[in-house]
Design an enzyme around this catalytic site. Sequence first.
Site, short mmCIF file in Angstrom:
data_model
loop_
_atom_site.label_atom_id
_atom_site.label_comp_id
_atom_site.label_asym_id
_atom_site.label_seq_id
_atom_site.Cartn_x
_atom_site.Cartn_y
_atom_site.Cartn_z
N LYS A 235 0.61 -1.29 0.26
CA LYS A 235 0.28 -0.31 -0.04
C LYS A 235 1.44 1.49 0.08
O LYS A 235 1.04 1.53 0.64
CB LYS A 235 -1.13 -0.13 1.48
CG LYS A 235 -1.72 1.06 1.20
CD LYS A 235 -2.17 1.19 2.48
CE LYS A 235 -3.33 2.49 2.87
NZ LYS A 235 -4.80 2.70 4.03
N ASP A 240 -2.57 10.10 3.77
CA ASP A 240 -4.05 9.74 3.48
C ASP A 240 -4.77 11.13 5.04
O ASP A 240 -4.80 10.82 5.78
CB ASP A 240 -4.56 8.67 3.90
CG ASP A 240 -6.25 7.63 4.31
OD1 ASP A 240 -6.76 8.57 3.76
OD2 ASP A 240 -5.89 7.21 5.07
N LYS A 247 -10.35 12.89 7.99
CA LYS A 247 -9.65 12.55 9.30
C LYS A 247 -9.70 13.44 10.20
O LYS A 247 -9.35 14.35 9.96
CB LYS A 247 -7.92 11.48 9.31
CG LYS A 247 -8.30 10.58 8.45
CD LYS A 247 -6.91 10.36 8.74
CE LYS A 247 -6.62 8.74 8.13
NZ LYS A 247 -7.20 7.53 8.57
N ASP A 258 1.57 6.30 5.74
CA ASP A 258 0.81 5.44 5.14
C ASP A 258 0.91 3.91 3.78
O ASP A 258 0.21 3.63 3.26
CB ASP A 258 -1.12 6.20 4.11
CG ASP A 258 -2.27 5.17 4.78
OD1 ASP A 258 -2.08 4.05 5.56
OD2 ASP A 258 -3.17 5.63 4.22
N ASP A 317 -12.53 6.90 3.56
CA ASP A 317 -10.95 6.76 4.43
C ASP A 317 -10.78 5.28 4.44
O ASP A 317 -9.83 4.79 4.58
CB ASP A 317 -11.14 7.18 5.79
CG ASP A 317 -9.89 7.36 6.36
OD1 ASP A 317 -9.16 7.07 5.68
OD2 ASP A 317 -10.09 7.50 7.43
N GLU A 319 -9.53 3.63 1.54
CA GLU A 319 -9.14 4.11 0.93
C GLU A 319 -7.81 2.71 0.48
O GLU A 319 -7.81 1.88 -1.04
CB GLU A 319 -7.97 4.96 0.28
CG GLU A 319 -6.65 4.86 1.24
CD GLU A 319 -6.32 4.97 2.34
OE1 GLU A 319 -8.16 5.27 2.91
OE2 GLU A 319 -5.56 4.81 2.84
N ARG A 321 -7.49 -0.33 1.07
CA ARG A 321 -8.21 -1.80 0.66
C ARG A 321 -8.98 -1.33 -1.28
O ARG A 321 -8.14 -2.97 -1.95
CB ARG A 321 -9.15 -2.45 1.22
CG ARG A 321 -10.09 -1.40 1.69
CD ARG A 321 -11.56 -1.92 2.45
NE ARG A 321 -10.68 -1.61 3.62
CZ ARG A 321 -11.34 -1.83 4.66
NH1 ARG A 321 -12.86 -2.27 5.65
NH2 ARG A 321 -10.74 -1.29 6.09
N1 BES Z 1 -4.55 4.31 6.61
C1 BES Z 1 -5.77 4.17 7.51
C2 BES Z 1 -5.38 2.95 8.83
C3 BES Z 1 -4.37 2.97 9.68
C4 BES Z 1 -4.73 4.97 10.75
C5 BES Z 1 -3.32 2.81 10.02
C6 BES Z 1 -3.79 4.55 11.79
C7 BES Z 1 -2.30 2.56 10.89
C8 BES Z 1 -3.29 4.07 11.68
C9 BES Z 1 -7.09 3.40 6.88
O1 BES Z 1 -6.60 3.84 5.22
C10 BES Z 1 -7.95 3.99 7.42
O2 BES Z 1 -8.19 5.21 6.96
N2 BES Z 1 -9.16 2.76 8.05
C11 BES Z 1 -9.96 2.97 8.66
C12 BES Z 1 -10.94 2.21 7.81
C13 BES Z 1 -12.66 2.36 8.33
C14 BES Z 1 -12.82 3.93 7.37
C15 BES Z 1 -13.45 1.37 7.66
C16 BES Z 1 -9.36 2.87 10.14
O3 BES Z 1 -8.94 2.13 10.20
O4 BES Z 1 -10.00 3.17 10.45
ZN ZN Z 2 -4.92 4.88 4.69
ZN ZN Z 3 -6.97 6.17 5.37
#
Ligand code: BES
Ligand code: ZN
Ligand code: ZN
Length: 471
Positions: A235, A240, A247, A258, A317, A319, A321
Amino acid sequence: MPTRATSFGLKSVFAPGDTAERSLPIWLARQPTWLRDAPLSAAQKAWVERARGSGRHLLVPGVDGQPAGVVAWPGDERGASRDQPELAIGHLPGLLPAGLYHLEDPGLNWELATVAWGLGAYRFRRYKSGNGEEVARLRQPPAAGRALSILEGVWLGRDLINTPASDLGPQELEAAARALAGRHGAEVTSIVGEDLLAANFPLIHAVGRASTRPPRLIDLSWGAASGKRLTLVGKGICFDTGGLDIKPASAMLLMKKDMAGAAAALCLGHMIMAAGLKLRLRILIAAAENSIAGNAFRPGDILHSRLGKTIEIGNTDAEGRLVLADALALADEEAPELLASFATLTGAARVALGPDLPPLYCDDDELAAAFAAAGLRVGDPVWRLPFWSGYEASLDSPVADLSNVSDGPFAGSVTAALFLRRFVNRSRRFAHFDIFGWRPAPRSLGPKGGEPQVARAFFELLRHDFAGQPS
Ligand code: BES
Ligand code: ZN
Ligand code: ZN
């Protein structure tokens, strides 16, 4: 492309094994009884006994009052260093006075001790003016070459993660992949911007299109076509924001990291290529910036994927996946022996296991156990969580083939992993790592900052279980 060295080099923390400069010995007190048989005078032993306290190391004076050596204790830290005392060496570069040292212990795992020194010595200096202070250096022990290439990989990965998005966008990530390929004779192709649509990578395009810095799929390959196929997918979200589902400030603060999955894949790629492992390596990086603009993808949009499945966007968010789904679908087309993805995919992984222990998902019990064991051997642990099919239904969408988020607040790392698995059908084995990519506080194996987690564990596994020995 970074314009100057992104950190001071390994040369500043290691000296050649045959340097004429005098060095001080480091003794690692691996056994509680170590002092009894230590190569010290009675006076020095008495000093060590009196002065030990609760510290991790002690300078031992010679008769002239100058330091004559260093005793290091594995320490009381739980976890890896209890079983692998060599990892405690990682504390020393940050604690010892500037000067040259050498390891003096015939029973030591030299490679692991050397790696620990180099991991602990890393500092990210790209944006600090001046040359930095003099630091402690280690005389390279015999056959340090492998340790040094492991360290080069990790230092590269850390530099990439630590570099802010202002200097590391999708294009600079591609440049880093090309520079690595150039060192090892690997090939790189990339599909950029609008071309992603024509080449059928609609999800990478959708996630990255709102940035002024175009998204891309970076495709590196190396090794004899006859080798076992190993494909690493990373990734590479260079920043992000969360997209339109923006966020909050505290959650966005660290989002330059990210792209740590991409960094981990490149780091591991360096180790594999430097070691000349006998396999066919492919690294796919889905690089994009998840930005906000009038043309950003939106909640409720329904996107097509490379594989043909349609995806309803429940949250912009989620994104990672999406971009990975297209990259995994491409990887899967040639049915590699082993397909692995590395991604800072969910905050839920950190809630489940904390920042130091990335979840591993793999349906092959033997391979999962081998990963876990390899991680413990080198102090780069992973912990298996299940691809729990019982939660598949939580990704259902009323209007599309699936949703990019699950329907509830639970098991977010598991449901994200299940989402990815939907795009892998032909590969013989699939492993996914939901990494944090960051060390929140300094520890023996490195300062606070970027960490390409799992790369060292993976390399340890490959050396023993997958690829056969270097050519
Ligand atoms: N990059 C983030 C995940 C993340 C956040 C990894 C903080 C490590 C530390 C990812 O893109 C994300 O925002 N995921 C969301 C998914 C949710 C919207 C289903 C998350 O984990 O809150
Ligand atoms: Zn992310
Ligand atoms: Zn995200």
